[in-house]
Motif scaffolding. Structure first.
Motif, mmCIF file in Angstrom:
data_model
loop_
_atom_site.group_PDB
_atom_site.id
_atom_site.type_symbol
_atom_site.label_atom_id
_atom_site.label_comp_id
_atom_site.label_asym_id
_atom_site.label_seq_id
_atom_site.Cartn_x
_atom_site.Cartn_y
_atom_site.Cartn_z
ATOM 1 N N PRO A 1 0.872 -1.004 -0.288
ATOM 2 C CA PRO A 1 -0.101 0.156 0.168
ATOM 3 C C PRO A 1 0.527 1.624 0.330
ATOM 4 O O PRO A 1 2.015 0.948 0.596
ATOM 5 C CB PRO A 1 -1.144 -0.230 1.354
ATOM 6 N N THR A 2 -0.003 2.324 0.075
ATOM 7 C CA THR A 2 0.760 3.216 -0.263
ATOM 8 C C THR A 2 0.429 3.994 0.756
ATOM 9 O O THR A 2 -0.921 5.293 0.010
ATOM 10 C CB THR A 2 0.660 4.639 -2.064
ATOM 11 N N LEU A 3 0.895 5.137 1.622
ATOM 12 C CA LEU A 3 0.416 5.349 2.409
ATOM 13 C C LEU A 3 0.287 6.528 2.736
ATOM 14 O O LEU A 3 1.670 7.469 3.141
ATOM 15 C CB LEU A 3 0.647 4.649 4.118
ATOM 16 N N GLY A 4 -0.411 7.811 3.549
ATOM 17 C CA GLY A 4 -0.080 8.908 4.248
ATOM 18 C C GLY A 4 -0.304 9.069 5.886
ATOM 19 O O GLY A 4 -1.029 8.231 6.333
ATOM 20 N N GLU A 5 0.410 9.777 6.061
ATOM 21 C CA GLU A 5 0.197 9.851 7.528
ATOM 22 C C GLU A 5 0.322 11.367 8.376
ATOM 23 O O GLU A 5 0.988 11.491 7.850
ATOM 24 C CB GLU A 5 0.292 8.960 8.769
ATOM 25 N N ALA A 6 0.202 11.901 9.256
ATOM 26 C CA ALA A 6 1.006 12.633 10.081
ATOM 27 C C ALA A 6 1.924 12.501 10.705
ATOM 28 O O ALA A 6 1.775 11.229 11.579
ATOM 29 C CB ALA A 6 -0.889 13.261 10.638
ATOM 30 N N TRP A 7 2.465 13.379 10.830
ATOM 31 C CA TRP A 7 3.773 13.143 11.490
ATOM 32 C C TRP A 7 3.656 13.228 13.271
ATOM 33 O O TRP A 7 2.859 14.054 13.425
ATOM 34 C CB TRP A 7 4.841 14.061 11.283
ATOM 35 N N ILE A 8 3.876 12.407 13.366
ATOM 36 C CA ILE A 8 3.213 12.445 15.487
ATOM 37 C C ILE A 8 4.995 13.162 15.884
ATOM 38 O O ILE A 8 6.569 12.486 16.251
ATOM 39 C CB ILE A 8 3.418 11.213 15.729
ATOM 40 N N ASP A 9 4.951 14.424 16.893
ATOM 41 C CA ASP A 9 6.098 14.351 17.619
ATOM 42 C C ASP A 9 6.682 14.013 19.163
ATOM 43 O O ASP A 9 7.950 13.820 19.108
ATOM 44 C CB ASP A 9 5.746 16.211 17.763
ATOM 45 N N VAL A 10 5.604 12.973 19.469
ATOM 46 C CA VAL A 10 6.315 12.220 21.034
ATOM 47 C C VAL A 10 7.080 11.412 20.033
ATOM 48 O O VAL A 10 6.069 10.065 19.729
ATOM 49 C CB VAL A 10 5.099 12.053 21.101
ATOM 50 N N ARG A 11 8.471 11.036 20.481
ATOM 51 C CA ARG A 11 8.784 10.021 19.735
ATOM 52 C C ARG A 11 8.162 8.776 20.573
ATOM 53 O O ARG A 11 8.677 7.894 19.444
ATOM 54 C CB ARG A 11 10.257 10.264 20.461
ATOM 55 N N ALA A 12 8.433 8.498 21.703
ATOM 56 C CA ALA A 12 7.933 7.281 21.406
ATOM 57 C C ALA A 12 6.454 6.687 20.836
ATOM 58 O O ALA A 12 6.311 5.845 20.841
ATOM 59 C CB ALA A 12 7.838 6.614 22.965
ATOM 60 N N LEU A 13 5.540 7.583 21.112
ATOM 61 C CA LEU A 13 4.721 7.260 20.064
ATOM 62 C C LEU A 13 4.546 6.887 18.385
ATOM 63 O O LEU A 13 4.079 6.441 17.854
ATOM 64 C CB LEU A 13 3.244 8.412 20.027
ATOM 65 N N ASN A 14 5.740 7.516 18.127
ATOM 66 C CA ASN A 14 6.395 7.574 16.776
ATOM 67 C C ASN A 14 6.966 6.266 15.873
ATOM 68 O O ASN A 14 8.195 6.063 15.882
ATOM 69 C CB ASN A 14 6.487 8.697 15.695
ATOM 70 N N PRO A 15 6.192 5.075 15.028
ATOM 71 C CA PRO A 15 7.298 4.130 14.715
ATOM 72 C C PRO A 15 8.233 5.174 13.649
ATOM 73 O O PRO A 15 9.326 3.555 13.527
ATOM 74 C CB PRO A 15 5.696 3.946 13.428
ATOM 75 N N LEU A 16 8.039 5.991 12.921
ATOM 76 C CA LEU A 16 9.136 6.244 11.889
ATOM 77 C C LEU A 16 10.200 6.943 12.806
ATOM 78 O O LEU A 16 10.345 7.424 13.733
ATOM 79 C CB LEU A 16 8.886 7.741 10.937
ATOM 80 N N GLU A 17 11.360 6.468 12.748
ATOM 81 C CA GLU A 17 12.545 6.762 13.429
ATOM 82 C C GLU A 17 13.374 7.717 12.030
ATOM 83 O O GLU A 17 13.616 7.384 10.980
ATOM 84 C CB GLU A 17 13.404 5.533 13.724
ATOM 85 N N LEU A 18 13.601 9.276 12.579
ATOM 86 C CA LEU A 18 14.209 9.886 10.937
ATOM 87 C C LEU A 18 15.947 9.635 10.953
ATOM 88 O O LEU A 18 16.573 8.920 12.271
ATOM 89 C CB LEU A 18 14.308 11.698 11.921
ATOM 90 N N LEU A 19 16.521 9.062 9.694
ATOM 91 C CA LEU A 19 17.373 9.273 10.222
ATOM 92 C C LEU A 19 18.564 10.541 9.921
ATOM 93 O O LEU A 19 18.232 11.578 9.899
ATOM 94 C CB LEU A 19 18.176 8.854 8.507
ATOM 95 N N PRO A 20 19.834 10.097 10.751
ATOM 96 C CA PRO A 20 20.308 11.681 10.425
ATOM 97 C C PRO A 20 20.612 12.327 9.820
ATOM 98 O O PRO A 20 20.849 11.822 8.047
ATOM 99 C CB PRO A 20 22.407 10.791 10.908
ATOM 100 N N GLY A 21 20.528 13.088 9.382
ATOM 101 C CA GLY A 21 20.845 14.721 7.908
ATOM 102 C C GLY A 21 18.944 14.740 7.922
ATOM 103 O O GLY A 21 18.980 15.622 7.197
ATOM 104 N N GLY A 22 18.306 14.069 8.758
ATOM 105 C CA GLY A 22 16.870 14.669 8.132
ATOM 106 C C GLY A 22 16.129 15.007 9.683
ATOM 107 O O GLY A 22 16.427 15.456 11.002
ATOM 108 N N ARG A 23 14.564 16.538 9.420
ATOM 109 C CA ARG A 23 14.378 17.074 10.631
ATOM 110 C C ARG A 23 12.830 16.690 10.449
ATOM 111 O O ARG A 23 11.874 15.894 8.924
ATOM 112 C CB ARG A 23 14.241 17.792 10.549
ATOM 113 N N ALA A 24 11.878 16.832 11.147
ATOM 114 C CA ALA A 24 11.043 16.549 11.409
ATOM 115 C C ALA A 24 10.115 17.567 10.445
ATOM 116 O O ALA A 24 9.861 18.829 9.975
ATOM 117 C CB ALA A 24 9.656 16.584 12.221
ATOM 118 N N PRO A 25 8.964 17.184 9.395
ATOM 119 C CA PRO A 25 7.934 18.060 8.402
ATOM 120 C C PRO A 25 7.234 19.459 9.616
ATOM 121 O O PRO A 25 6.984 19.172 11.017
ATOM 122 C CB PRO A 25 6.911 17.473 7.578
#
Lengths: 852, 256
Positions: free
Chosen positions: A121-145
Motif C-alpha cells: 500500500p501507499t500510505l500517508g499519515e500525520a507526523w507524530i511529535d511524541v517520539r515514543a509514539l511515532n513508529p518512524l525514526e528519522l535518519l541522520p540529516g533529516g528533520r520533522a516536517p
C-alpha cells in the motif's frame, strides 16, 4: 530387520539416489515456505511489539464489524477535540493524533512509487511529535516536517524513487497532485518500511487537509505516566469519553491486531505455496512408487533368498518399508536443510523486489521440522506400500528360478479399482466445484489427487494402444525407434506410472490454461457487449483498495469540451446478507452513456443516494424486486438501508451491487476512483479526444489511458501474469516428473544390461543405443502429454463451469497453447532421457554380455 | 598353374590370408599385485573355411582369446588381424561396424532381444546397418537351421535349442568372415546341442563358413576340424580331426 533395510539402501544407493532427490526437492519447497513465512511473521511480531512499546492505549472509532486485514483505516474518524479531553485524563503522559490516508509519492524519474495491483500500500499519515509514539525514526540529516509543504518519507521509497532530503516531489492524494519538500527520510522501526509499503508523513494540519477531514482524526495514541498500569489507563480514558461510536483499547490489543493482520496476509501466501509443495510431493510419490516397484522386481531373487532362509512375509514387507523409511528420513532431513537455504535466498529475492523484511535470522520452528520429516517420510513409506506387499508375495522357490518381472495385478481388478477410484475422485472434486460446502479448496484438491491416482491405475490400459500409436511413426524404418516402441509396450504399467507423474504436473498447467483462456474470452466478451466508453483511465488498483485517483481527476476530465460523459468508479467492502461483498459506485447521470449493463428493470440513470442497483443474479438469490430494501453493513458507518432502484444483467462488468458516488462517499473511508470511464463528445475525432484526455492525466503519473482494445489487452495481461506465477510454482513439480522419467529409464537401462550389451555386440553403435533410450523417453513423455491434454482440458472445463457464477461465462480451449504444452513435455522428456541414454551408450559390452 | 593361383590371389587378396590370426597376444587384467595375465603370448591362425574349437580349463583364457579375436575386447600387447584388418588400429565406431558387418556371434545365453520377433532378431545386424535382408539367403538360412516356421515368434515362445538356432541365423545373416561361438551348447540338452552343432558344421561344409568355438564339452569339440588347448594363457596343444575320445585323452594328458 533395520540392519537389512539399511544395507538395502546403501547397496542400491545409485538406484535410490534420484528417488531421494525427488523427496528432497518436495520437502525443501515445503520447508522453505514454512521457514520464510515464520521468519516474516516473527520479525513483524517483533516489529509491532517494539513500535507499540510505548503506546499504552488507543482511542479510535468503533467498527460495525471487522472487515479483516487492511493497511488502511476502516474506521470512522473521531472528533479532534477528543485529543484535548484525553490529554487531560490523570495518568496520561503524552498523546498523539493519528491521521491516515492515501498518499503516493512520485519518484525522480516521474513514475509513481508502488504498483496499485497487488502491490504494497501507499500510505500517508500525520507526523507524530511524541517520539515514543511515532513508529518512524528519522535518519541522520533529516528533520520533522514543520511547514505545510514539507514531508518525511520512508527509506524504502526514498531508495526506490531516488529521493533525497531537499527534493521537491509530486505527491498524489485525494486532492489534486501537489509538490512537497522532503525534510527527512525515516525507517519504520528497524525496517526500511512495513512490507515495502510507502509512507509519506505530513504535518498534522496538512494531513488533516490532504488525507482526512478537517476537525477529525483517525486515532489517538496515549502514553501513560510511569507507574500507571495499562488497564487502569484504558479504564480512565474510557470514563472520560462520552461520545458514542468511540472505543478505547490497550496498546497490546492493537499490537495483536497488527500482528494478526500480517499473519492473515501471510496465511494466504503460505497456503498457495503449501499447495504447490504438496503437488510436488504428490508427483514425487509416483516416482517413489515406480522406483520401488522396479527395484523390488529386480531383487526378486534376493528377497526370495530372505524368504528361503526363514524371513516371514511380514519381515520382507518390513524390510522394504524400512528402506523407504530410511530414504524418507534422510531425504526429508536434506530437504529441510536445503529449504532453509532456499528461504534465505527467497528472503533476499523479496528484498530485491522491494518487499523489505526486517533483518532477523531465519526462524526454524519445531513445527517445521516435524511437518517436513513426517510429510517426506510419510509420502515415501506410503508410496512404497504396494511394492513392499508385492515383495512379500515372492515364493521362496523363486531363488532357484528365473522369475518374470512385475506380476501385474489382474486386469479386472485394475479396471474396477481404477474406475472406482476415479469415480470417487471425480465425485469429491465435483462436490468441491459445484456444491456449496465448507473448505471447498480441500474438496477440490483432495478430489483431484484421488482422481489422478484412479487415472494412473487405469493408465496401463490406455498405455498399450496409446504407446503403440505414438511409437508408430518413430518405429518407421528406424531400429532405435522400433526398439523404443517395443520397450515402452513391454511394461505398460511402468510406462504409464512414469507418464502419470508427468501428467499430474502438466495437467495443472493445461487446466490453468483453459481457465485463463476462458477468463480472457469472458473479459473480451463483456467489454465488447457492455462498454460504451471510448477510454478507460486506470490506476491499476481495485475497488476499495488503498490507492487510486483523487475525485479531482474525474472532475477535471468532465470539464473538457472534447468529452461528453465521464464517471469515476470507486467502491469498497461491506457486509451484505452475512458475507463481505464488493460494492461499486459510479455517477448515475452518465452510466447509460458509458455502459450497457443490460438494465432489466428500473432506471440506472436516475438512481438516488438512497438507491442501490443489483444484478439479476443477486435479485434472484435474495428475492429482490424494485423497491425491495437492502441492508448494507459498512465497517465504518454501520447499517444503512437502500432500496432497489435498478436491476441489470452484466454482473461481470458491474458486480452484484452498485451505489451512487454520493452514498459511497458517506460510507466508505477512502473515496478514490480506481478507474475512470470517458466518452468522447460527438464530432470530436478520437485523436483529438485522446490528446485532450492525455493532457489532463499527465499530472497523474499513476494513470494509464487505454482504449477498448488496450483495456482488453491489459486485462488479459493480468490473467497471463497469474498464469506465469502458476508456471513458476509448478516448475518444481515438473522437474520432479522429469527426474521420474530419467530415473525409470536409468533403472530400465540397468535392468536390461544384458540386452543392451547384446545389441552393442551385434553391431549397434553407441549413437544408436543412446537414440533408443531417448526415443523410449519420448514415447513415455508424449503418452503423459496426451493424457494431460485430455485430463487437463476436461478438468479445465469443469473448473470454468464451476466459475460461471464468478463471471467466467465463455469456455475457451486454447488448442495451440495446449499443443505447445504437449510439445514442450515431449522435448523435456527427450532431455530427461539424455543421461540414461548416455549411460546406456557407455556400457561396457563385455561386462554386459558376460553372465553374472 | 602357379600364375593362375597367383592371379586369383591378386584379384581377391583376402583369399590368400587366413580368416583371423593372433600374434603374441597378451592380455593383462588389473594392475600391480592384483594383475592377472589372462593371455600370455598366444599366437594362432584360423584358416578360411575352418571350424576351430578352443578348449581349456576354467581360467585358461579361452573366453578372453575369443573376445579379443572378435573385437569385443582389446589386447594389452600383440596383434589381432581379421582378414587384412589390424583390430588394434580401430576406434570404437569402426570396431562396432566391423562386428556388425564381418563377425557373427553366438553366446551361451542372452542371445536375443526379447521384444523383437525371431525374424527381427535375425535381421537385426542388417537393419542396424540400414540394409535389407536378401530374401533368398534368409529363406535358405532359416530352412537349413530348421526355424523357417518360427520366424513370427518372440524369443520367449521358442525352446532353448530354437533360440540358439535363431541366434546362429542372426550370426550368419551378414555372411560374416568369421562366426564366433562362446559355449553355444552350454544351456542346451544333449539332443538340442547335437542338432545345433550339426547345423554349424553344415554351414562350414556348405558355405565354407569359418568358425571359432569355445567349449568345454569334448563331444562338441569333436564336430570341429581342429582343437586348440589353452592353459594359463598359452596354447599348449593342438589336435587335428578330433574325435570325442581323442579330445578326452588330450584333456586327461594335460591334467596330469
Amino acid at each position: 530387520m533395520w540392519r537389512i533395510s539399511w544395507k538395502g539402501v546403501v547397496g542400491h544407493k545409485v538406484r535410490y539416489g534420484l528417488t531421494a532427490l525427488a523427496v528432497l526437492l518436495g520437502v525443501s519447497f515445503m520447508s522453505a515456505t514454512l521457514v520464510l513465512t515464520d521468519t516474516i511473521s516473527r520479525s513483524f511480531d517483533g516489529l509491532y511489539s517494539s513500535i507499540y512499546q510505548s503506546t499504552d492505549a488507543i482511542v479510535r472509532g468503533a467498527q460495525a464489524y471487522d472487515p479483516g486485514a487492511s493497511f488502511t483505516s476502516q474506521r470512522e474518524p473521531i472528533d479532534a477535540s477528543l485529543v484535548r479531553t484525553v490529554k487531560a485524563v490523570p495518568g496520561v503522559d503524552a498523546v498523539a493524533a493519528g491521521i491516515e490516508g492515501y498518499a503516493q509519492l512520485v519518484g525522480s524519474d516521474g513514475k509513481a512509487i508502488g504498483t496499485a495491483t497487488n502491490g504494497p500500500p501507499t500510505l500517508g499519515e500525520a507526523w507524530i511529535d511524541v517520539r515514543a509514539l511515532n513508529p518512524l525514526e528519522l535518519l541522520p540529516g533529516g528533520r520533522a516536517p514543520s511547514a505545510s509543504d514539507e514531508i518525511v518519507v520512508d527509506k524504502h521509497s526514498a531508495d526506490v524513487g531516488h529521493l533525497h532530503v531537499g527534493d521537491r516531489v509530486l505527491v498524489l492524494t485525494k486532492l489534486a497532485p501537489a509538490r512537497f519538500t522532503i525534510t527527512g527520510i525515516a525507517t519504520w522501526g528497524s525496517a526500511d518500511s512495513p512490507l515495502g509499503a510507502s509512507i509519506t508523513a505530513f504535518t498534522p494540519a496538512t494531513a488533516a487537509r490532504v488525507l482526512g477531514q478537517p476537525g477529525k482524526v483517525d486515532q489517538i495514541d496515549v502514553q501513560a505516566t510511569p507507574g500507571v498500569g495499562r488497564s487502569t489507563l484504558v479504564q480512565r480514558v474510557q470514563a472520560a469519553i462520552h461520545t458514542p461510536g468511540v472505543e478505547v483499547v490497550s496498546g497490546q490489543a492493537v499490537t495483536r491486531e497488527g500482528q494478526d493482520a500480517v499473519h492473515q496476509a501471510l496465511g494466504f501466501f503460505n497456503t498457495v505455496l503449501i499447495v504447490f509443495a504438496l503437488i510436488a510431493l504428490f508427483v514425487g510419490s509416483f516416482l517413489i512408487f515406480n522406483t520401488f516397484t522396479i527395484v523390488v522386481a529386480q531383487r526378486m531373487r534376493e528377497l526370495a533368498l530372505l524368504r528361503a532362509v526363514g524371513a516371514s512375509r511380514a519381515q520382507v514387507t518390513a524390510s522394504v518399508l524400512g528402506e523407504a523409511c530410511v530414504i524418507g528420513i534422510v531425504a526429508s532431513a536434506g530437504g529441510l536443510v536445503v529449504g532453509l537455504g532456499l528461504a534465505g535466498a527467497l528472503k533476499a529475492l523479496l528484498a530485491a523486489l522491494g518487499i523489505a523484511i526486517p533483518a532477523t535470522g531465519l526462524v526454524l520452528a519445531a513445527r517445521t521440522v516435524v511437518v517436513c520429516l513426517a510429510l517426506g517420510t510419510g509420502v515415501t513409506v506410503l508410496s512404497a506400500l504396494l511394492p513392499a506387499r508385492r515383495a512379500a508375495r515372492v515364493a521362496p522357490v523363486a531363488v532357484l528360478q528365473e522369475v518374470g518381472i512385475d506380476a501385474a495385478p489382474h486386469l479386472a481388478a485394475r479396471v474396477l479399482g481404477g474406475s472406482g477410484t476415479s469415480a470417487i475422485g471425480a465425485a469429491v472434486l465435483g462436490t468441491g466445484l459445484f456444491a456449496s460446502v465448507p473448505a471447498r479448496v480441500a474438496f477440490v484438491g483432495g478430489g483431484a489427487a484421488v482422481l489422478f491416482v484412479g487415472l494412473a491405475l487405469l493408465g496401463p490400459l490406455v498405455a498399450r494402444p496409446a504407446s503403440a500409436a505414438i511409437g508408430a511413426p518413430l518405429a518407421w524404418r528406424s531400429v532405435p525407434g522400433t526398439l523404443a516402441r517395443h520397450n515402452a509396450l513391454r511394461n505398460p504399467a511402468r510406462t504409464s506410472a512414469t507418464a502419470s507423474a508427468l501428467m499430474v504436473g502438466v495437467a495443472v498447467v493445461a487446466l490453468m490454461n483453459v481457465v485463463a483462456a476462458s477468463t480472457k474470452a469472458s473479459i473480451n466478451d463483456v467489454v465488447n457487449r457492455a462498454m460504451r466508453a471510448d477510454y478507460v483511465v486506470s490506476s491499476g488498483g481495485v475497488a476499495g483498495g488503498s490507492s487510486g485517483f483523487s475525485p479531482d481527476l474525474a472532475r477535471s476530465l468532465a470539464r473538457l469540451p472534447q468529452v461528453s460523459a465521464v464517471t469515476g468508479v470507486s467502491g469498497g467492502m461491506a457486509r451484505l446478507y452475512g458475507s463481505p461483498t464488493t460494492i461499486l459506485a459510479a455517477d448515475p447521470r452518465h452510466v447509460d452513456d458509458l455502459f450497457d449493463v443490460g438494465v432489466t428493470a428500473g432506471n440506472l440513470g436516475r438512481m438516488t443516494a438512497q438507491g442501490i442497483a443489483v444484478s439479476t443474479q443477486a435479485a434472484a438469490d435474495h428475492h429482490l424486486r424494485l423497491d425491495s430494501a437492502v441492508r448494507v453493513t459498512f465497517p465504518t458507518t454501520g447499517v444503512r438501508v437502500f432500496h432497489v432502484e435498478a436491476i441489470y444483467s452484466a454482473r461481470q462488468m458491474a458486480g452484484d451491487y452498485v451505489l451512487t458516488v454520493a452514498a459511497a462517499r458517506q460510507n466508505f473511508p477512502l473515496n478514490l476512483d480506481f478507474q475512470i470511464y470517458v466518452k468522447v463528445a460527438p464530432g470530436v475525432t478520437t485523436a483529438a479526444g485522446r490528446s485532450a484526455v492525455e493532457g489532463v492525466i499527465a499530472h497523474y503519473p499513476n494513470a494509464t489511458l487505454m482504449d477498448q482494445a488496450q483495456f482488453k489487452a491489459n486485462q488479459s495481461a493480468q490473467v497471463d501474469q497469474m498464469l506465469n506465477l502458476v508456471y513458476g510454482l509448478l516448475a518444481l513439480a515438473l522437474l520432479i516428473a522429469l527426474i521420474g522419467i530419467a530415473n525409470t529409464l536409468a533403472l530400465s537401462v540397468y535392468e536390461r544390461t544384458h540386452e543392451l550389451g547384446l545389441l552393442r555386440a551385434v553391431g549397434m553403435t553407441r549413437r544408436q543405443l543412446g537414440a533408443t533410450v531417448r526415443a523410449e523417453s519420448l514415447v513415455i513423455s508424449l503418452l503423459g502429454a496426451l493424457e494431460v491434454l485430455v485430463v487437463g482440458t476436461v478438468l479445465g472445463w469443469a473448473m470454468v463451469a464451476a466459475l460461471r457464477s464468478s463471471g467466467i461465462t465463455s469456455l475457451s480451449i486454447p488448442f495451440t497453447r495446449l499443443v505447445a504444452v504437449a510439445v514442450l513435455a515431449g522435448i523435456a522428456g527427450v532431455a530427461a532421457g539424455a543421461a540414461p541414454g548416455r549411460r546406456a551408450a557407455r556400457l561396457d559390452v563385455l561386462r554386459a554380455i558376460s553372465t553374472e | 598353374m602357379i600364375s593362375a593361383r597367383h592371379q586369383l590371389a591378386l584379384e581377391r587378396p583376402g583369399l590368400a590370408a587366413p580368416a583371423a590370426r593372433i600374434v603374441a597376444g597378451v592380455k593383462v587384467y588389473g594392475k600391480n599385485e592384483t594383475a592377472v595375465r589372462a593371455l600370455d603370448g598366444v599366437t594362432a591362425e584360423f584358416a578360411r573355411g575352418e571350424f576351430a574349437a578352443i578348449m581349456g580349463p576354467s581360467g585358461s583364457g579361452k573366453s578372453t582369446l575369443l573376445h579379443c579375436l572378435a573385437g569385443l575386447d582389446r589386447l594389452t600387447e600383440g596383434r589381432v588381424i581379421l582378414g587384412e584388418t589390424d583390430l588394434g588400429t580401430l576406434g570404437d565406431k569402426a570396431m562396432t561396424e566391423l562386428r556388425r558387418d564381418r563377425i557373427g556371434f553366438v553366446f551361451q545365453a542372452f542371445n536375443l532381444v526379447p521384444t523383437l520377433s525371431a525374424r527381427e532378431n535375425i535381421v537385426l545386424p542388417l537393419t542396424l546397418a540400414g540394409r535389407r535382408a536378401e530374401r533368398d539367403w534368409l529363406e535358405e538360412l532359416t530352412s537349413s537351421l530348421g526355424i523357417a516356421d518360427r520366424l513370427a515368434h518372440r524369443p520367449a515362445e521358442l525352446s532353448g535349442g530354437q533360440q540358439q538356432r535363431v541366434a546362429t541365423a542372426r550370426a550368419l545373416v551378414t555372411r560374416p568372415d568369421l562366426l564366433f561361438a562362446d559355449e553355444p551348447t552350454g544351456n542346451l540338452d544333449s539332443h538340442a546341442a547335437r542338432e545345433l552343432l550339426r547345423r554349424i558344421r553344415g554351414a562350414v561344409d556348405d558355405y565354407g563358413q569359418s568358425v571359432v568355438m569355445v567349449t568345454h564339452d569334448a563331444h562338441a569339440a569333436s564336430f570341429s576340424d581342429r582343437v586348440l588347448f589353452l592353459a594359463d594363457g598359452r596354447v599348449v596343444r593342438e589336435l587335428v580331426r578330433p574325435t570325442t575320445d581323442s579330445v578326452l585323452d588330450a584333456i586327461r594328458a594335460l591334467e596330469t
